[in-house]
Design a protein around this motif. Structure first.
Motif, PDB file in Angstrom:
ATOM      1  N   UNK A   2      26.634  15.278  31.377  1.00 47.04           N
ATOM      2  CA  UNK A   2      28.008  14.785  31.406  1.00 47.04           C
ATOM      3  C   UNK A   2      28.189  13.556  30.529  1.00 47.04           C
ATOM      4  N   UNK A   3      27.311  13.395  29.530  1.00 45.77           N
ATOM      5  CA  UNK A   3      27.418  12.253  28.640  1.00 45.77           C
ATOM      6  C   UNK A   3      28.742  12.234  27.888  1.00 45.77           C
ATOM      7  N   UNK A   4      29.274  13.420  27.620  1.00 47.79           N
ATOM      8  CA  UNK A   4      30.531  13.498  26.882  1.00 47.79           C
ATOM      9  C   UNK A   4      31.758  13.413  27.792  1.00 47.79           C
ATOM     10  N   UNK A   5      31.551  13.245  29.082  1.00 45.58           N
ATOM     11  CA  UNK A   5      32.656  13.141  30.039  1.00 45.58           C
ATOM     12  C   UNK A   5      32.937  11.671  30.325  1.00 45.58           C
ATOM     13  N   UNK A   6      34.097  11.416  30.852  1.00 41.96           N
ATOM     14  CA  UNK A   6      34.435  10.050  31.227  1.00 41.96           C
ATOM     15  C   UNK A   6      33.597   9.627  32.431  1.00 41.96           C
ATOM     16  N   UNK A   7      32.944   8.506  32.293  1.00 44.24           N
ATOM     17  CA  UNK A   7      32.071   8.012  33.357  1.00 44.24           C
ATOM     18  C   UNK A   7      32.837   7.826  34.667  1.00 44.24           C
ATOM     19  N   UNK A   8      34.046   7.304  34.573  1.00 46.55           N
ATOM     20  CA  UNK A   8      34.854   7.085  35.777  1.00 46.55           C
ATOM     21  C   UNK A   8      35.134   8.394  36.501  1.00 46.55           C
ATOM     22  N   UNK A   9      35.412   9.454  35.739  1.00 48.10           N
ATOM     23  CA  UNK A   9      35.710  10.748  36.344  1.00 48.10           C
ATOM     24  C   UNK A   9      34.479  11.314  37.048  1.00 48.10           C
ATOM     25  N   UNK A  10      33.316  11.156  36.446  1.00 46.75           N
ATOM     26  CA  UNK A  10      32.077  11.633  37.067  1.00 46.75           C
ATOM     27  C   UNK A  10      31.809  10.844  38.343  1.00 46.75           C
ATOM     28  N   UNK A  22      24.737  14.893  45.635  1.00 43.61           N
ATOM     29  CA  UNK A  22      23.366  15.275  45.974  1.00 43.61           C
ATOM     30  C   UNK A  22      22.705  16.006  44.810  1.00 43.61           C
ATOM     31  N   UNK A  23      23.425  16.967  44.241  1.00 41.00           N
ATOM     32  CA  UNK A  23      22.877  17.732  43.117  1.00 41.00           C
ATOM     33  C   UNK A  23      22.683  16.850  41.889  1.00 41.00           C
ATOM     34  N   UNK A  24      23.610  15.951  41.637  1.00 43.40           N
ATOM     35  CA  UNK A  24      23.512  15.048  40.498  1.00 43.40           C
ATOM     36  C   UNK A  24      22.256  14.184  40.613  1.00 43.40           C
ATOM     37  N   UNK A  25      22.018  13.641  41.813  1.00 52.11           N
ATOM     38  CA  UNK A  25      20.835  12.808  42.035  1.00 52.11           C
ATOM     39  C   UNK A  25      19.547  13.630  41.913  1.00 52.11           C
ATOM     40  N   UNK A  60      21.817  21.980  36.887  1.00 47.49           N
ATOM     41  CA  UNK A  60      22.760  21.594  35.841  1.00 47.49           C
ATOM     42  C   UNK A  60      23.891  22.616  35.722  1.00 47.49           C
ATOM     43  N   UNK A  61      23.551  23.893  35.785  1.00 54.13           N
ATOM     44  CA  UNK A  61      24.572  24.939  35.718  1.00 54.13           C
ATOM     45  C   UNK A  61      25.525  24.847  36.904  1.00 54.13           C
ATOM     46  N   UNK A  62      24.992  24.579  38.090  1.00 54.76           N
ATOM     47  CA  UNK A  62      25.829  24.440  39.289  1.00 54.76           C
ATOM     48  C   UNK A  62      26.745  23.231  39.165  1.00 54.76           C
ATOM     49  N   UNK A  63      26.194  22.110  38.691  1.00 55.77           N
ATOM     50  CA  UNK A  63      27.010  20.912  38.493  1.00 55.77           C
ATOM     51  C   UNK A  63      28.121  21.167  37.478  1.00 55.77           C
ATOM     52  N   UNK A  64      27.800  21.845  36.397  1.00 59.19           N
ATOM     53  CA  UNK A  64      28.812  22.127  35.382  1.00 59.19           C
ATOM     54  C   UNK A  64      29.906  23.011  35.952  1.00 59.19           C
ATOM     55  N   UNK A  65      29.519  23.984  36.752  1.00 57.49           N
ATOM     56  CA  UNK A  65      30.497  24.855  37.397  1.00 57.49           C
ATOM     57  C   UNK A  65      31.405  24.061  38.337  1.00 57.49           C
ATOM     58  N   UNK A  66      30.809  23.173  39.113  1.00 57.50           N
ATOM     59  CA  UNK A  66      31.593  22.336  40.023  1.00 57.50           C
ATOM     60  C   UNK A  66      32.529  21.426  39.227  1.00 57.50           C
TER      61      UNK A  66
END
Length: 76
Positions: A2-10, A22-25, A60-66
Motif C-alpha cells: 500500500x505504498x502508493x496509497x494514502x497513509x491516512x486512508x490505510x 490483524x492481517x496487515x500486522x 497480501x491478496x486478501x488485504x488488497x481485496x479488502x
C-alpha cells in the motif's frame, strides 16, 4: 504494501477493521521474517521459506481485496 496509497486512508481502515489490522500486522511480520531468512539472519530451510512466502502472498491478496472493497465506502 500500500505504498502508493494514502497513509491516512490505510491507517483509518486499520482502525475501522480489526481483521484488516490483524492481517496487515501479520503481513508485516512475515515480510520481516522472509527478508531476514533471505539474507541469512534467520536460519530456515527452503520449504519453510517457501511456505512463509506463500502465506505472505495470500495475506497480501486478501488485504488488497479488502482495500478494494472498502474504497468508496465510508468508514464507520
Amino acid at each position: 504494501m500500500f505504498e502508493d496509497q494514502q497513509r491516512d486512508a490505510v491507517e483509518a481502515l486499520m482502525k475501522a477493521d480489526a481483521e484488516f489490522r490483524r492481517l496487515y500486522q501479520k503481513h508485516k511480520e512475515l515480510n520481516s521474517k522472509v527478508d531476514n531468512a533471505e539474507i541469512g539472519v534467520l536460519p530456515v530451510d527452503d520449504m519453510t521459506l517457501t511456505s512463509m512466502k506463500k502465506e505472505k502472498l495470500h495475506i497480501k491478496e486478501r488485504l488488497q481485496s479488502m482495500w478494494d472493497h472498502r474504497q468508496g465506502q465510508p468508514l464507520h
